[in-house]
Motif scaffolding. Structure first.
Motif, PDB file in Angstrom:
ATOM      1  N   LEU A  44       1.052  -1.119  -0.259  1.00  0.00           N
ATOM      2  CA  LEU A  44      -0.008   0.053  -0.001  1.00  0.00           C
ATOM      3  C   LEU A  44       0.914   1.514   0.046  1.00  0.00           C
ATOM      4  O   LEU A  44       0.873   2.040  -0.739  1.00  0.00           O
ATOM      5  CB  LEU A  44      -1.079  -0.090   1.422  1.00  0.00           C
ATOM      6  CG  LEU A  44      -1.785   1.137   1.555  1.00  0.00           C
ATOM      7  CD1 LEU A  44      -2.746   1.442   0.161  1.00  0.00           C
ATOM      8  CD2 LEU A  44      -2.530   1.174   2.538  1.00  0.00           C
ATOM      9  N   SER A  45       1.951   1.163   0.769  1.00  0.00           N
ATOM     10  CA  SER A  45       2.728   2.447   0.785  1.00  0.00           C
ATOM     11  C   SER A  45       3.611   2.446  -0.528  1.00  0.00           C
ATOM     12  O   SER A  45       3.573   3.660  -0.864  1.00  0.00           O
ATOM     13  CB  SER A  45       4.044   2.125   1.803  1.00  0.00           C
ATOM     14  OG  SER A  45       4.836   3.526   1.912  1.00  0.00           O
ATOM     15  N   THR A  91       0.643   3.912  -2.991  1.00  0.00           N
ATOM     16  CA  THR A  91       0.367   5.177  -2.972  1.00  0.00           C
ATOM     17  C   THR A  91       1.605   6.083  -3.056  1.00  0.00           C
ATOM     18  O   THR A  91       1.454   7.207  -3.718  1.00  0.00           O
ATOM     19  CB  THR A  91      -0.176   5.478  -1.555  1.00  0.00           C
ATOM     20  OG1 THR A  91       0.809   5.036  -0.507  1.00  0.00           O
ATOM     21  CG2 THR A  91      -1.493   4.668  -1.397  1.00  0.00           C
ATOM     22  N   GLY A 145       1.518   6.217  -6.980  1.00  0.00           N
ATOM     23  CA  GLY A 145       0.358   7.368  -7.188  1.00  0.00           C
ATOM     24  C   GLY A 145       0.713   8.659  -7.145  1.00  0.00           C
ATOM     25  O   GLY A 145       0.216   9.730  -7.713  1.00  0.00           O
ATOM     26  N   ALA A 146       1.451   9.006  -5.944  1.00  0.00           N
ATOM     27  CA  ALA A 146       1.721  10.503  -5.592  1.00  0.00           C
ATOM     28  C   ALA A 146       2.644  11.049  -6.668  1.00  0.00           C
ATOM     29  O   ALA A 146       2.690  12.237  -7.005  1.00  0.00           O
ATOM     30  CB  ALA A 146       2.206  10.700  -4.185  1.00  0.00           C
ATOM     31  N   LEU A 160      -1.971  11.042  -0.946  1.00  0.00           N
ATOM     32  CA  LEU A 160      -1.442   9.772  -1.222  1.00  0.00           C
ATOM     33  C   LEU A 160       0.106   9.624  -0.622  1.00  0.00           C
ATOM     34  O   LEU A 160       0.319   8.481  -0.192  1.00  0.00           O
ATOM     35  CB  LEU A 160      -1.232   9.579  -3.117  1.00  0.00           C
ATOM     36  CG  LEU A 160      -2.409   9.549  -3.729  1.00  0.00           C
ATOM     37  CD1 LEU A 160      -2.213   9.633  -5.338  1.00  0.00           C
ATOM     38  CD2 LEU A 160      -3.206   8.189  -3.389  1.00  0.00           C
ATOM     39  N   THR A 201      -0.468   8.928   3.141  1.00  0.00           N
ATOM     40  CA  THR A 201      -1.016   7.666   3.149  1.00  0.00           C
ATOM     41  C   THR A 201       0.067   6.571   3.050  1.00  0.00           C
ATOM     42  O   THR A 201       0.251   5.741   3.990  1.00  0.00           O
ATOM     43  CB  THR A 201      -1.898   7.263   2.153  1.00  0.00           C
ATOM     44  OG1 THR A 201      -3.212   8.289   2.268  1.00  0.00           O
ATOM     45  CG2 THR A 201      -2.621   5.886   2.168  1.00  0.00           C
ATOM     46  N   ALA A 202       0.972   6.940   2.116  1.00  0.00           N
ATOM     47  CA  ALA A 202       2.163   6.078   2.011  1.00  0.00           C
ATOM     48  C   ALA A 202       3.139   6.443   3.244  1.00  0.00           C
ATOM     49  O   ALA A 202       3.710   5.098   3.658  1.00  0.00           O
ATOM     50  CB  ALA A 202       2.881   6.633   0.639  1.00  0.00           C
ATOM     51  N   SER A 253       1.384   4.393   6.126  1.00  0.00           N
ATOM     52  CA  SER A 253       1.382   2.841   6.038  1.00  0.00           C
ATOM     53  C   SER A 253       2.776   2.216   6.296  1.00  0.00           C
ATOM     54  O   SER A 253       3.044   1.295   7.127  1.00  0.00           O
ATOM     55  CB  SER A 253       0.875   2.493   4.622  1.00  0.00           C
ATOM     56  OG  SER A 253      -0.442   3.070   4.162  1.00  0.00           O
ATOM     57  N   ALA A 295       8.668   5.429  -2.504  1.00  0.00           N
ATOM     58  CA  ALA A 295       8.128   4.229  -2.374  1.00  0.00           C
ATOM     59  C   ALA A 295       9.048   2.933  -2.835  1.00  0.00           C
ATOM     60  O   ALA A 295       8.667   1.804  -2.197  1.00  0.00           O
ATOM     61  CB  ALA A 295       7.210   4.376  -3.950  1.00  0.00           C
TER      62      ALA A 295
END
Length: 210
Positions: free
Chosen positions: A18-19, A22, A25-26, A54, A57-58, A61, A144
Motif C-alpha cells: 500500500l505504501s 500510494t 500514485g503520488a 497519497l 497515506t504512503a 502505511s 515508494a
C-alpha cells in the motif's frame, strides 16, 4: 509456517504494498512545472492535486508496518544469550540496520514530497529572482521503492529470528536439563566372594576340645 507468523507477514506485506502503490500514485499525480500558473511577478497559482493525500497515506502505511514488525520481533541488539549461528546473526543484523536506514529515508522523502506539493499562492526567491517551486521528479518514486525495500527487509529480519527461536538456538544459555527416567539398569560393583576353606577332620576335632 504458523498462522500467527503468516498473518503478521501478510499484514506487514500488504502495508508495504500500500505504501509503495500510494507513493507511485503520488509521483504520477504530483504537480508539474507546466501546471503552475504565474498570476503576478511574485505570485504562483498551483492546481489541486491528490499527491498530498497519497504521500501522507504512503508515509503512514510505512510507519505502521515498521512499528508492527519491530514490536513483534524486538530489537536484535537488545537480545541476551548466545547467538543462534554466525550466518543467521549476520543476516538478522544486516536486515535490521538496513531496514531502519531505508525506512528513515523513505519516510522523510514521502513527507517532504507531500508537504512541498501542497503549495498555494506561494513563491520562492533565489538570488533576487522569484521561482515557482514544484516537487522534483523521483521524490515520491524513491520513497515508494525504499518503503518496499524496508518492509521486505523487516519481514526477512522477523522470519530469521523467529526460525532461530523455534529451533531453540537463541537464548538457551543454560545447560540443558537432564531430568527424566533412566532407561538403563543400575550398575553395582562386583562383590568379592570368599572361597570356602577345607579343614582336615583331625584339626577340626582338636579345635573343638581346646
Amino acid at each position: 509456517m504458523e498462522r500467527k507468523v503468516l498473518a503478521l507477514c501478510s499484514t506487514v506485506g500488504l502495508l508495504g504494498l500500500l505504501s509503495a502503490a500510494t507513493g507511485f500514485g503520488a509521483e504520477a499525480t504530483r504537480i508539474k512545472g507546466s501546471q503552475v500558473q504565474i498570476t503576478s511577478p511574485t505570485q504562483c497559482s498551483y492546481p489541486r492535486s491528490p499527491a498530498l493525500g497519497l504521500g501522507l497515506t504512503a508515509a503512514l502505511s510505512l510507519l505502521i508496518a515498521q512499528v508492527t514488525i519491530n514490536v513483534a520481533t524486538g530489537c536484535v541488539c537488545c537480545r541476551r544469550g548466545p547467538h543462534p549461528s554466525n550466518s543467521n546473526w549476520t543476516i538478522a543484523l544486516v536486515c535490521f540496520v538496513v531496514s531502519w536506514f531505508t525506512f528513515v529515508i523513505a519516510f522523510l522523502l514521502l513527507l517532504t514530497g507531500a508537504a512541498l506539493n501542497d503549495q498555494h499562492g506561494e513563491e520562492s526567491m533565489y538570488f533576487g529572482n522569484y521561482y515557482c517551486y514544484v516537487v522534483k521528479p523521483g521524490v515520491f518514486a524513491g520513497g515508494a521503492v525504499l518503503s518496499l525495500a524496508s518492509v521486505t527487509l523487516g519481514i526477512l529480519y522477523y522470519l530469521t529470528l523467529h526460525s532461530a527461536k523455534n529451533s531453540g538456538l537463541w537464548g538457551n544459555s543454560s545447560v540443558p536439563q537432564e531430568g527424566g527416567i533412566a532407561m538403563g539398569q543400575p550398575q553395582f560393583p562386583p562383590q568379592r566372594t570368599q572361597e570356602p576353606v577345607f579343614v582336615h577332620e583331625d584339626t577340626y576335632m582338636r579345635r573343638q576340645f581346646t
